[in-house]
Write a protein that holds these residues in place. Sequence first.
Motif, PDB file in Angstrom:
ATOM      1  N   GLY A 198       1.120  -1.279  -0.028  1.00 13.37           N
ATOM      2  CA  GLY A 198      -0.045   0.195   0.212  1.00 13.37           C
ATOM      3  C   GLY A 198       1.171   1.313  -0.389  1.00 13.37           C
ATOM      4  O   GLY A 198       2.210   1.452  -0.145  1.00 13.37           O
ATOM      5  N   PRO A 199       0.027   2.414   0.176  1.00 11.96           N
ATOM      6  CA  PRO A 199       1.505   3.766  -0.117  1.00 11.96           C
ATOM      7  C   PRO A 199       1.767   3.522   1.235  1.00 11.96           C
ATOM      8  O   PRO A 199       1.251   3.519   2.524  1.00 11.96           O
ATOM      9  N   LEU A 218     -19.344   4.199  14.438  1.00 16.68           N
ATOM     10  CA  LEU A 218     -18.182   5.227  13.788  1.00 16.68           C
ATOM     11  C   LEU A 218     -17.765   5.609  15.909  1.00 16.68           C
ATOM     12  O   LEU A 218     -16.853   6.097  15.521  1.00 16.68           O
ATOM     13  N   PHE A 269     -15.935   9.264  15.703  1.00 18.23           N
ATOM     14  CA  PHE A 269     -15.293   9.772  14.999  1.00 18.23           C
ATOM     15  C   PHE A 269     -16.173   9.814  12.991  1.00 18.23           C
ATOM     16  O   PHE A 269     -15.887  10.142  12.185  1.00 18.23           O
ATOM     17  N   SER A 270     -17.635  10.074  13.605  1.00 20.65           N
ATOM     18  CA  SER A 270     -18.827  10.362  12.122  1.00 20.65           C
ATOM     19  C   SER A 270     -18.759  12.241  12.614  1.00 20.65           C
ATOM     20  O   SER A 270     -18.984  12.921  11.249  1.00 20.65           O
ATOM     21  N   GLU A 313     -15.197  -2.897   1.286  1.00 19.63           N
ATOM     22  CA  GLU A 313     -16.440  -2.925   2.348  1.00 19.63           C
ATOM     23  C   GLU A 313     -18.298  -3.135   1.820  1.00 19.63           C
ATOM     24  O   GLU A 313     -18.894  -3.768   2.198  1.00 19.63           O
ATOM     25  N   ASN A 323     -21.759  12.602   6.812  1.00 24.09           N
ATOM     26  CA  ASN A 323     -22.420  11.966   8.346  1.00 24.09           C
ATOM     27  C   ASN A 323     -23.002  11.826   8.949  1.00 24.09           C
ATOM     28  O   ASN A 323     -24.199  11.272   8.873  1.00 24.09           O
ATOM     29  N   ALA A 365      -1.981   0.267  -7.312  1.00 22.06           N
ATOM     30  CA  ALA A 365      -1.522   0.707  -5.948  1.00 22.06           C
ATOM     31  C   ALA A 365      -2.001   0.866  -4.725  1.00 22.06           C
ATOM     32  O   ALA A 365      -1.850  -0.226  -3.911  1.00 22.06           O
ATOM     33  N   VAL A 416       2.431   5.979   4.302  1.00 19.30           N
ATOM     34  CA  VAL A 416       1.722   7.265   5.001  1.00 19.30           C
ATOM     35  C   VAL A 416       2.574   7.685   6.208  1.00 19.30           C
ATOM     36  O   VAL A 416       3.147   6.614   6.946  1.00 19.30           O
ATOM     37  N   ASP A 444     -25.288   3.197   2.860  1.00 18.86           N
ATOM     38  CA  ASP A 444     -24.348   1.762   2.618  1.00 18.86           C
ATOM     39  C   ASP A 444     -23.536   1.946   3.414  1.00 18.86           C
ATOM     40  O   ASP A 444     -23.479   0.756   4.073  1.00 18.86           O
ATOM     41  N   VAL A 445     -22.466   2.459   3.301  1.00 12.54           N
ATOM     42  CA  VAL A 445     -21.453   2.713   3.424  1.00 12.54           C
ATOM     43  C   VAL A 445     -20.553   3.976   4.597  1.00 12.54           C
ATOM     44  O   VAL A 445     -21.102   5.210   3.213  1.00 12.54           O
ATOM     45  N   TYR A 446     -20.286   4.364   5.169  1.00  9.29           N
ATOM     46  CA  TYR A 446     -20.365   5.557   6.395  1.00  9.29           C
ATOM     47  C   TYR A 446     -18.632   5.701   6.157  1.00  9.29           C
ATOM     48  O   TYR A 446     -18.336   5.148   7.026  1.00  9.29           O
ATOM     49  N   VAL A 447     -18.015   7.044   5.659  1.00 11.92           N
ATOM     50  CA  VAL A 447     -16.190   6.147   5.856  1.00 11.92           C
ATOM     51  C   VAL A 447     -16.009   7.825   6.770  1.00 11.92           C
ATOM     52  O   VAL A 447     -16.530   8.863   6.649  1.00 11.92           O
ATOM     53  N   PRO A 448     -15.377   7.257   7.910  1.00 13.55           N
ATOM     54  CA  PRO A 448     -15.124   8.921   8.269  1.00 13.55           C
ATOM     55  C   PRO A 448     -14.273   9.256   8.225  1.00 13.55           C
ATOM     56  O   PRO A 448     -13.048   8.435   7.215  1.00 13.55           O
ATOM     57  N   GLY A 495      -3.197  -2.152  -1.308  1.00 17.43           N
ATOM     58  CA  GLY A 495      -2.450  -1.891   0.186  1.00 17.43           C
ATOM     59  C   GLY A 495      -3.647  -2.321   1.157  1.00 17.43           C
ATOM     60  O   GLY A 495      -3.726  -1.968   2.207  1.00 17.43           O
ATOM     61  N   SER A 523      -6.383   3.810   8.990  1.00 18.75           N
ATOM     62  CA  SER A 523      -7.399   5.088   8.067  1.00 18.75           C
ATOM     63  C   SER A 523      -8.955   4.374   7.439  1.00 18.75           C
ATOM     64  O   SER A 523      -9.972   4.641   7.257  1.00 18.75           O
ATOM     65  N   ASP A 524      -8.821   2.698   7.296  1.00 14.44           N
ATOM     66  CA  ASP A 524      -9.462   1.835   6.800  1.00 14.44           C
ATOM     67  C   ASP A 524     -10.218   1.646   8.050  1.00 14.44           C
ATOM     68  O   ASP A 524     -10.717   0.166   8.039  1.00 14.44           O
ATOM     69  N   TYR A 525     -11.631   2.258   8.120  1.00 12.57           N
ATOM     70  CA  TYR A 525     -12.778   1.635   9.842  1.00 12.57           C
ATOM     71  C   TYR A 525     -13.934   2.255   9.171  1.00 12.57           C
ATOM     72  O   TYR A 525     -14.177   2.903   9.802  1.00 12.57           O
ATOM     73  N   SER A 526     -14.114   2.540   8.638  1.00 18.33           N
ATOM     74  CA  SER A 526     -15.272   2.292   7.707  1.00 18.33           C
ATOM     75  C   SER A 526     -16.294   1.136   7.882  1.00 18.33           C
ATOM     76  O   SER A 526     -16.284   0.646   8.418  1.00 18.33           O
ATOM     77  N   GLU A 527     -18.012   2.088   7.901  1.00 18.31           N
ATOM     78  CA  GLU A 527     -18.797   1.537   8.621  1.00 18.31           C
ATOM     79  C   GLU A 527     -20.261   1.032   7.522  1.00 18.31           C
ATOM     80  O   GLU A 527     -20.281   2.703   7.172  1.00 18.31           O
ATOM     81  N   GLY A 528     -20.818   0.409   8.194  1.00 18.10           N
ATOM     82  CA  GLY A 528     -22.075   0.154   7.907  1.00 18.10           C
ATOM     83  C   GLY A 528     -23.195   0.927   8.426  1.00 18.10           C
ATOM     84  O   GLY A 528     -23.896   1.454   7.829  1.00 18.10           O
TER      85      GLY A 528
END
Lengths: 141, 179
Positions: A11-12, A109, A75-76, B165, B124, B61, A14, B146-150, B65, A99-104
């Motif tokens: 991945g990138p 959140l 976090f919302s 997701e 959100n 890329a 960061v 459907d999906v919330y991105v914080p 990841g 950073s990858d913790y989005s939720e339905g």
Amino acid sequence: MTRPDGVPAQGPVVSPRVHGVIALVEENCTSCMLCARECPDWCLYIESHTETVPATTPGGRDRSTHVLDRFAIDFSLCMYCGICIEVCPFDALHWSPESDYSEGSLLDLTHERTRLSGWRATPAADGPSDVREPPDPVSGS
Amino acid sequence: MTRESLDLPSPTFGLPVRPAPSPTRVEWRSQDRTFVLSVVNFGLACCSVEFLAAVQGRAEAMAAGTIDARARHAGVVTDDGPRTSIEVLVISGTCTDALAPAVKVLYDQMPEPKRVVSFGACSNTGGPYWDSYSVTKGIDQMIPVDVYVPGCPPRPEALLGALGELMRDHDDQRGSVTP
């Protein structure tokens, strides 16, 4: 490293200081509420109660101590400004690059203390030289 | 000095007729089939810059990841397996009450099957503007999300993670319907 289809497997890269998610070092928190009061978004939730520690020496006085009941960050709502981290006198909060913790569901959140503590493990181990180790728990008190 | 002498654009009301936004095509491999996601970005504020970074720069890329599948640009479509097309609407940025009808119209006009990704704190919950008089407190007041991105803004990889997701949910639902 490249996968068979030519897509890089990594991945990138960061910076570990990137404002990904806020981790909680529960042992360091004294429930002083500074972070919750400074938050421009009011997205921190802290609940605590006071317990009495009996005197340990004859003639001594009982002491009062705060016990954390709830520490949550929504976090919302959070605007990832880092003021709570800056203001904490006991380094109970620090950034994690995750950073990858989005939720339905919006409710998911809001990260409660156990989930916030879980982010302690995620600072990048092999990042650039500006890696900051998570602070050690303050002993005593 | 009058407004006219400054040659400022005049405010307009209602929904102007514009050409449909061109979606970004993302190919998504499941175990048994390939999904082609037509991702439409409705960029309302700064978060849309992160969307562009996700889909334009080094999306492949980054995808490698963050999500367990391949995300590719339009034109790169493989031949193996049946394909299912899914429309994905990404709302990135602050949605004001004045603009809320446009979001609703855009959603209503999308063909099924469709999914909605709320990208960033503002869409959100209203984010920093949760107590503003003019900002919608979350786009889920109008359309199903459907999906919330914080994030404020979320990182570009977070979008690809959200698509992952989305597709995992889709797979789960599909699995429960067709054993």
